[in-house]
Design an enzyme around this catalytic site. Structure first.
Site, short mmCIF file in Angstrom:
data_model
loop_
_atom_site.label_atom_id
_atom_site.label_comp_id
_atom_site.label_asym_id
_atom_site.label_seq_id
_atom_site.Cartn_x
_atom_site.Cartn_y
_atom_site.Cartn_z
CG ASP A 127 -2.06 -1.03 1.03
OD1 ASP A 127 -2.60 -1.10 -0.08
OD2 ASP A 127 -2.36 -1.75 1.98
CG ASP A 151 -6.84 -4.48 -2.79
OD1 ASP A 151 -7.09 -5.56 -3.33
OD2 ASP A 151 -7.32 -4.15 -1.70
N1 GLY Z 1 -6.94 -1.95 -0.23
C1 GLY Z 1 -7.69 -2.37 0.89
C2 GLY Z 1 -9.13 -2.23 0.71
O1 GLY Z 1 -9.60 -1.88 -0.37
O2 GLY Z 1 -9.85 -2.43 1.68
#
Ligand code: GLY
Length: 392
Positions: free
Chosen positions: A110, A171
């Protein structure tokens, strides 16, 4: 494997709502009022990932989400030119620097969400050299998560943890732009190669034949062979988590800008049709696309906002003559009109009510969440002006 292109529902072929200038101006003014109300509380801390009882607790360096607050501040600065937003966004760079200096919660893919929306944008908008340097450090950490045998970026946790090795998640499509950006900035082509290989693996294994997506997929890091798909936040391993599908729509459209691979926006198109064909009457998705009206499931407004931004990005790269352009525009308009009309958070913190962070772990259910707020604002900005995405 040929990925299915579902025929898009005919309800998108009719223009039901119009995105007028006045509507957009009002919607953006509403957003600014909410940001102004939150600003005094979040000048040196950040709103948490999701609200609790409709209020965002204050946090710092704990989650993948802090960049969404600075992202909103930079959007507000771009829209208004008001210094107060830029000042707070710039002072919050201290927190992003300390996070890197002290290795606080940086064992994650992330880093893209965090540093694209706090540092890359600060550099690109204002030439902030310190922000550029921080973003390059974050990109290097992200690159270190790339496993060359498996060809994927490990999503979470210690790189030596066998239970987490070789696990990629959809993601991450929104995190790889940090590597493309770093490649352009530094000339280090290995960043680009890692990002491109990861996207190729994501397209191959995270996307199912019917154009739905696995949330996560495991690769064998010793042989490079595919192992299995599963979910972390979806309803089941075989269902389609709505936000994951939205990350895919947006990410595969974006990646074309870096790879020039036309199969990626075509994939985004297929994921979009799957997503749009499963929307309820108000065009705001349930938190997993397996649900229908009878299930009475919660919505995930954040997934709707991400999908709107993703479709907008897809429209940027499709040919002007693409016959689906009007339908995609109608879909964006329908989602945004309904988000504003029925889900805007007039009475509580945040911009959008009724997000779902992680249903299975009882986190942020039916609450505003920070990324939903960010992408709602981003979608409004995209609809109203010429704008360069922070997920560059
Ligand atoms: N990237 C984590 C979520 O979308 O919850």
């Amino acid at each position: 494997m040929t990925i299915t292109l579902e025929k898009l529902d005919t309800r998108y072929s009719i223009q039901q709502v119009e995105m007028s200038k006045a509507w957009l101006n009002e919607a953006i003014s509403e957003v600014l009022v909410k940001i102004d109300a939150m600003l005094p509380r979040f000048m040196s801390t950040f709103p948490a990932a999701s609200a609790k009882g409709d209020i965002y607790p204050a946090v710092e360096k704990v989650d993948w989400t802090e960049g969404f607050w600075t992202g909103m501040l930079w959007l507000a600065w771009e829209v208004t030119g008001e210094k107060k937003y830029r000042d707070v966004a710039e002072s919050l760079l201290d927190s992003f620097e300390e996070r890197l200096d002290k290795n606080i919660k940086v064992d994650t893919h992330d880093l893209g969400f965090l540093y694209l929306l706090s540092c890359v944008n600060a550099w690109q908008l204002t030439g902030n050299v310190r922000a550029r340097g921080l973003a390059l450090r974050a990109a290097e950490l992200l690159y270190q998560r790339f496993n060359t045998t498996a060809g994927v970026i490990q999503a979470w946790g210690d790189l030596k943890d066998p239970a987490r090795q070789g696990r990629m998640i959809i993601d991450c499509n929104l995190n790889v732009p940090l590597l493309f950006w770093a490649a352009d900035e530094t000339g280090n082509t290995h960043y680009r190669e890692a990002a491109t290989r990861h996207l190729t693996q994501a397209a191959r294994y995270l996307v199912r034949e019917d154009a739905s997506t696995f949330h996560t997929y495991y690769m064998d890091i010793h042989t490079g062979q595919p192992l299995r798909g599963d979910t972390h936040q979806g309803f089941s391993n075989s269902s389609c988590w709505a936000r994951g599908q939205a990350w895919g729509i947006y990410g595969f459209a974006l990646s074309f800008n870096h790879t020039g691979d036309a199969s990626q926006p075509e994939l985004s198109r297929r994921l979009s049709h799957y997503f749009l064909n499963r929307l309820p009457d108000d065009y705001v998705c349930y938190w997993d696309l397996i649900f229908t009206k009878q299930d009475n499931a919660y919505r995930d407004t954040s997934a709707a906002a991400i999908a709107a931004c993703g479709l907008a990005e897809l429209l940027k790269v499709l040919p002007l003559t693409d016959p689906m352009r009007p339908a995609y525009n109608n879909a964006i308009a329908l989602m945004m009109h309904n988000l504003r009309a029925h889900y805007f958070a007039h009475q509580q913190d945040g911009l959008l009510r009724e997000g779902v962070y992680n249903f299975g772990r009882n986190m942020g259910i039916n609450e505003p969440n920070l990324w939903g707020d960010y992408f709602y604002f981003e979608a409004l900005v995209r609809l109203s002006r010429i704008w360069t995405p922070y997920f560059c």
